[in-house]
Design an enzyme around this catalytic site. Structure first.
Site, PDB file in Angstrom:
ATOM      1  N   LYS A  57       0.809  -1.212   0.000  1.00  0.00           N
ATOM      2  CA  LYS A  57       0.000   0.000   0.000  1.00  0.00           C
ATOM      3  C   LYS A  57       0.841   1.259   0.000  1.00  0.00           C
ATOM      4  CE  LYS A  57      -0.954   0.396   4.923  1.00  0.00           C
ATOM      5  NZ  LYS A  57      -2.020   0.414   5.931  1.00  0.00           N
TER       6      LYS A  57
ATOM      7  N   LEU B 107      -8.566   4.418  10.052  1.00  0.00           N
ATOM      8  CA  LEU B 107      -8.718   3.356   9.063  1.00  0.00           C
ATOM      9  C   LEU B 107      -8.015   3.759   7.781  1.00  0.00           C
ATOM     10  CD1 LEU B 107     -12.482   2.373   9.231  1.00  0.00           C
ATOM     11  CD2 LEU B 107     -10.588   1.238  10.273  1.00  0.00           C
ATOM     12  N   ASP B 108      -7.482   2.770   7.039  1.00  0.00           N
ATOM     13  CA  ASP B 108      -7.001   3.126   5.709  1.00  0.00           C
ATOM     14  C   ASP B 108      -8.086   2.785   4.680  1.00  0.00           C
ATOM     15  OD1 ASP B 108      -4.760   0.274   5.181  1.00  0.00           O
ATOM     16  OD2 ASP B 108      -6.906   0.415   5.485  1.00  0.00           O
ATOM     17  N   SER B 109      -7.804   3.093   3.418  1.00  0.00           N
ATOM     18  CA  SER B 109      -8.878   2.972   2.431  1.00  0.00           C
ATOM     19  C   SER B 109      -9.336   1.529   2.252  1.00  0.00           C
ATOM     20  CB  SER B 109      -8.430   3.560   1.094  1.00  0.00           C
ATOM     21  OG  SER B 109      -7.107   3.187   0.817  1.00  0.00           O
ATOM     22  N   ASP B 111      -9.468  -0.741   4.669  1.00  0.00           N
ATOM     23  CA  ASP B 111     -10.386  -1.015   5.780  1.00  0.00           C
ATOM     24  C   ASP B 111     -11.746  -0.407   5.524  1.00  0.00           C
ATOM     25  OD1 ASP B 111      -7.697  -0.358   8.092  1.00  0.00           O
ATOM     26  OD2 ASP B 111      -8.335  -2.243   7.179  1.00  0.00           O
TER      27      ASP B 111
END
Lengths: 131, 157
Positions: A57, B107-109, B111
């Site tokens: 990521k 949260l990341d994208s 999640d």
């Protein structure tokens, strides 16, 4: 600069929609009756997609990101075609594991090169780190 | 004679239950009269199956019919907050209706995508990609779901 930023954000959208597509696949995974339990395979799909997507990521080079998008799409298409979510075990080149212990750097590189493009994430140095 | 009657009736009831549970998913259906637990002595022993069929049908009907109580704004809020609380990556203490997923809850994208998947599972319909990227707070999700339910002519108070 703005062109690369625009391409990065559109890549971001493509990556997220790929992730969404994989999760939707896992929801309705048919499995192979008598051979494979759909629930186990669906759980595998979710965890594997989660680890592999999170591993990469923080990548920033658009070319590398593009190759990983292609990898994800290949994995999806192969899973849909064969109804098997697991990657196909690759053949090792001859003489790789002839010397005992840790393979030498040259043979390790040979083993890496033997992996197809859709298994790019499994190469040495890309070990999935589960947080 | 009684035994044969019973088995035949039980088979048709089971088939009916299966049919009804499928049909109820797509439209509002009325459960046929003879599937209801009747006072008839012959079918009284089959009340177990018919009760089960009624329960399953009414369970689906509850979510699918316009007159149900499951789709008011409070109920939607309740369900959304339950789903979000069950999500492991969110700590329940920091969670409020206005907390931003990415900035406040960390949260990341990816999640975020998983969270929206959980909400899709709960409410039973798909959220398209363009709408999904705008849903950054629980209040946005609740507003969006209310609008979607209204589009389908459900009650949202």
């Amino acid at each position: 600069m703005s062109a690369s930023a625009a391409s990065l954000s559109s890549q971001r959208q493509r990556v997220l929609s790929l992730y969404r597509q994989i999760l939707r696949l896992a929801r309705q995974w048919p499995g192979r009756p008598g051979v494979a339990d759909p629930a186990t395979e669906a759980a595998y799909i979710r965890t594997e997609a989660g680890t592999l997507f999170r591993q990469h990521k923080s990548l920033s080079d658009p070319v590398v990101i593009e190759s990983h998008i292609a990898e994800a799409e290949s994995r999806i298409n192969l899973a849909l075609h064969y109804n098997i979510p697991y990657p196909r075990m690759p053949n090792l080149p001859p003489g790789c594991l002839a010397t005992p212990g840790q393979p030498k750097r040259r043979t390790a590189r040979g083993m890496d090169d033997a992996l197809p493009a859709y298994m790019k994430s499994y190469k040495s140095g890309y070990a999935p780190k589960i947080k | 004679m009684l035994g044969i009657c019973r088995t035949k009736a039980s088979l048709t009831l089971q088939r009916l239950a299966k049919l009804n549970s499928f049909r109820a998913l797509s439209s509002f259906t009325v459960v046929p009269k003879f599937a209801l637990p009747s006072s008839n002595k012959h079918i009284s022993t089959l009340s177990g199956i018919s009760q089960h069929a009624i329960q399953r049908c009414s369970q689906w009907r509850c979510y699918a019919s316009a007159s149900s109580a499951g789709l008011s704004q409070d109920k939607i809020t309740e369900r959304v907050m339950t789903v979000i609380k069950l999500f492991e990556k969110i700590s329940a203490e920091k969670l409020t209706i206005e907390s931003h997923f990415m900035k406040e809850l960390g949260l990341d994208s990816l999640d975020h995508v998983e969270l929206l998947m959980a909400i899709e599972d709960e409410f039973g319909f798909e959220i398209p990609d363009q709408d999904a990227e705008k849903l950054n707070k629980p209040s946005d999700i609740i507003k969006y779901l209310c609008e979607k339910m209204e589009d389908r002519q459900y009650v949202c108070m």
